[in-house]
Design a protein around this motif. Sequence first.
Motif, short mmCIF file in Angstrom:
data_model
loop_
_atom_site.label_atom_id
_atom_site.label_comp_id
_atom_site.label_asym_id
_atom_site.label_seq_id
_atom_site.Cartn_x
_atom_site.Cartn_y
_atom_site.Cartn_z
N LEU A 140 19.00 -7.46 144.45
CA LEU A 140 17.78 -7.41 143.64
C LEU A 140 17.53 -6.00 143.12
CD1 LEU A 140 15.58 -9.58 146.01
CD2 LEU A 140 16.38 -10.26 143.73
N ALA A 141 17.76 -5.00 143.97
CA ALA A 141 17.54 -3.61 143.56
C ALA A 141 18.47 -3.23 142.42
CB ALA A 141 17.73 -2.67 144.75
N ARG A 142 19.68 -3.78 142.43
CA ARG A 142 20.64 -3.49 141.35
C ARG A 142 20.11 -3.99 140.00
NH1 ARG A 142 25.90 -1.44 140.55
NH2 ARG A 142 25.93 -1.16 138.29
N ILE A 143 19.45 -5.13 140.00
CA ILE A 143 18.87 -5.66 138.76
C ILE A 143 17.81 -4.70 138.23
CG2 ILE A 143 17.53 -7.56 137.78
CD1 ILE A 143 18.87 -9.38 139.89
N ILE A 144 16.96 -4.20 139.13
CA ILE A 144 15.93 -3.25 138.73
C ILE A 144 16.56 -1.95 138.25
CG2 ILE A 144 14.02 -1.84 139.58
CD1 ILE A 144 13.20 -4.18 141.34
N TRP A 145 17.55 -1.47 139.00
CA TRP A 145 18.26 -0.24 138.62
C TRP A 145 18.81 -0.33 137.20
CZ3 TRP A 145 19.93 4.48 140.84
CH2 TRP A 145 21.05 5.06 140.25
N ASP A 146 19.44 -1.46 136.89
CA ASP A 146 20.07 -1.62 135.58
C ASP A 146 19.05 -1.53 134.46
OD1 ASP A 146 22.58 -1.85 136.68
OD2 ASP A 146 22.63 -4.04 136.61
N HIS A 147 17.81 -1.88 134.72
CA HIS A 147 16.77 -1.73 133.70
C HIS A 147 16.20 -0.31 133.66
CE1 HIS A 147 13.42 -2.41 131.07
NE2 HIS A 147 12.56 -2.07 132.01
N LEU A 148 15.99 0.27 134.82
CA LEU A 148 15.29 1.56 134.87
C LEU A 148 16.16 2.74 134.43
CD1 LEU A 148 13.30 1.33 138.25
CD2 LEU A 148 12.42 1.05 135.92
N VAL A 149 17.47 2.63 134.59
CA VAL A 149 18.36 3.76 134.31
C VAL A 149 18.73 3.77 132.83
CG1 VAL A 149 20.58 4.83 134.80
CG2 VAL A 149 19.27 3.78 136.65
N LEU A 150 18.50 4.91 132.20
CA LEU A 150 18.86 5.11 130.80
C LEU A 150 20.01 6.10 130.72
CD1 LEU A 150 15.52 5.50 128.80
CD2 LEU A 150 17.20 3.67 128.59
N SER A 151 20.97 5.82 129.89
CA SER A 151 22.00 6.80 129.62
C SER A 151 22.25 6.79 128.12
CB SER A 151 23.29 6.46 130.37
OG SER A 151 23.76 5.18 129.98
N GLY A 152 22.32 7.96 127.56
CA GLY A 152 22.52 8.03 126.12
C GLY A 152 22.89 9.43 125.72
N PRO A 153 23.29 9.63 124.50
CA PRO A 153 23.69 10.96 124.05
C PRO A 153 22.52 11.92 124.00
CG PRO A 153 23.58 9.44 122.19
CD PRO A 153 23.39 8.62 123.43
N LEU A 154 22.76 13.15 124.40
CA LEU A 154 21.75 14.20 124.31
C LEU A 154 21.85 14.87 122.94
CD1 LEU A 154 22.09 15.90 127.82
CD2 LEU A 154 20.42 14.19 127.09
N SER A 155 20.78 15.56 122.58
CA SER A 155 20.79 16.37 121.38
C SER A 155 20.23 17.74 121.72
CB SER A 155 19.98 15.71 120.26
OG SER A 155 18.64 15.48 120.68
N GLN A 156 20.56 18.71 120.91
CA GLN A 156 20.11 20.08 121.14
C GLN A 156 18.59 20.12 121.25
OE1 GLN A 156 22.84 22.01 121.27
NE2 GLN A 156 21.72 23.72 122.14
N ALA A 157 18.07 20.88 122.20
CA ALA A 157 16.64 20.86 122.47
C ALA A 157 16.09 22.27 122.66
CB ALA A 157 16.35 20.02 123.72
N ASP A 158 14.77 22.34 122.73
CA ASP A 158 14.08 23.61 122.97
C ASP A 158 13.83 23.86 124.44
OD1 ASP A 158 13.59 24.20 120.08
OD2 ASP A 158 12.38 22.37 120.22
N VAL A 159 13.76 22.77 125.22
CA VAL A 159 13.44 22.92 126.64
C VAL A 159 14.08 21.80 127.44
CG1 VAL A 159 11.29 21.57 126.50
CG2 VAL A 159 11.54 23.29 128.28
N ILE A 160 14.49 22.13 128.64
CA ILE A 160 14.92 21.16 129.65
C ILE A 160 13.79 21.07 130.67
CG2 ILE A 160 16.57 20.71 131.51
CD1 ILE A 160 18.54 22.54 129.79
N LEU A 161 13.19 19.90 130.81
CA LEU A 161 12.05 19.72 131.71
C LEU A 161 12.49 18.89 132.90
CD1 LEU A 161 9.14 19.81 132.61
CD2 LEU A 161 8.58 18.08 130.88
N ALA A 162 12.61 19.54 134.06
CA ALA A 162 13.02 18.87 135.30
C ALA A 162 11.78 18.37 136.03
CB ALA A 162 13.81 19.82 136.19
N LEU A 163 11.72 17.08 136.26
CA LEU A 163 10.55 16.46 136.91
C LEU A 163 10.72 16.55 138.42
CD1 LEU A 163 10.15 13.27 134.69
CD2 LEU A 163 9.37 15.61 134.26
N GLY A 164 9.80 17.24 139.06
CA GLY A 164 9.88 17.48 140.50
C GLY A 164 9.87 16.19 141.30
N CYS A 165 10.59 16.21 142.42
CA CYS A 165 10.69 15.07 143.32
C CYS A 165 11.32 15.56 144.61
CB CYS A 165 11.53 13.94 142.69
SG CYS A 165 13.23 14.42 142.34
#
Length: 213
Positions: free
Chosen positions: A12-37
């Motif tokens: 069941l967790a794998r089904i949720i994982w497959d929806h929640l995880v995004l992967s895609g090409p990055l583009s040049q940016a002004d900032v990298i924002l790391a969300l604390g955890c």
Amino acid sequence: MESHVDARARELARIIWDHLVLSGPLSQADVILALGCHDTRVAAHAARLWHGGWAPLVVVSGGRGKITSGWDETEARVFGRVVREHGVPEDALLLEETATNTGENITASRRLLGERGIAVARGILVAKPYMTRRALATARRQWPEAGWTASAPELGFEVFGGERRSVELMVGDLQRMVVYAERGFQVPVPVPAAAWAAYEELARLGYDRHVIR
């Protein structure tokens, strides 16, 4: 509480994982924002993106959240140390130490950068893999003027699927994709019926520690 995740819960967790995880090409940016955890691999990945030349500045955001409330330091301080250890210089790093949730990661970082006169047209969100879709939906609501992409450490489901805490967090995050959109905290993102059914079954099975009551 027992930490073991049985085969059905992993399925069941794998089904949720497959929806929640995004992967895609990055583009040049002004900032990298790391969300604390609680997972410092997020900070290490932010440093790798900086070394890759994706943006000139890393912001690490986080006070103390639901998992890190007992830490002696803020998430930002812990992340900042990891980023420095991975070779990011002080003048390419900013710490935002007040945020206690994903929305505040975005709004407090936006305020910090605004106060310093740093314009952001494009940004890269860095989070745990299963936080990427929700982080992106949140940023698009809370900081819509910037264009956002999301990135995460290259860690597959097998790293998280057998850990009860991670499964509980995924369950909570999937529910928040619906509840927080209704509350206006993030843009609406359709949740597939199979993912919602997996959430409901896992909650019934007791993986509901982070479910909003």
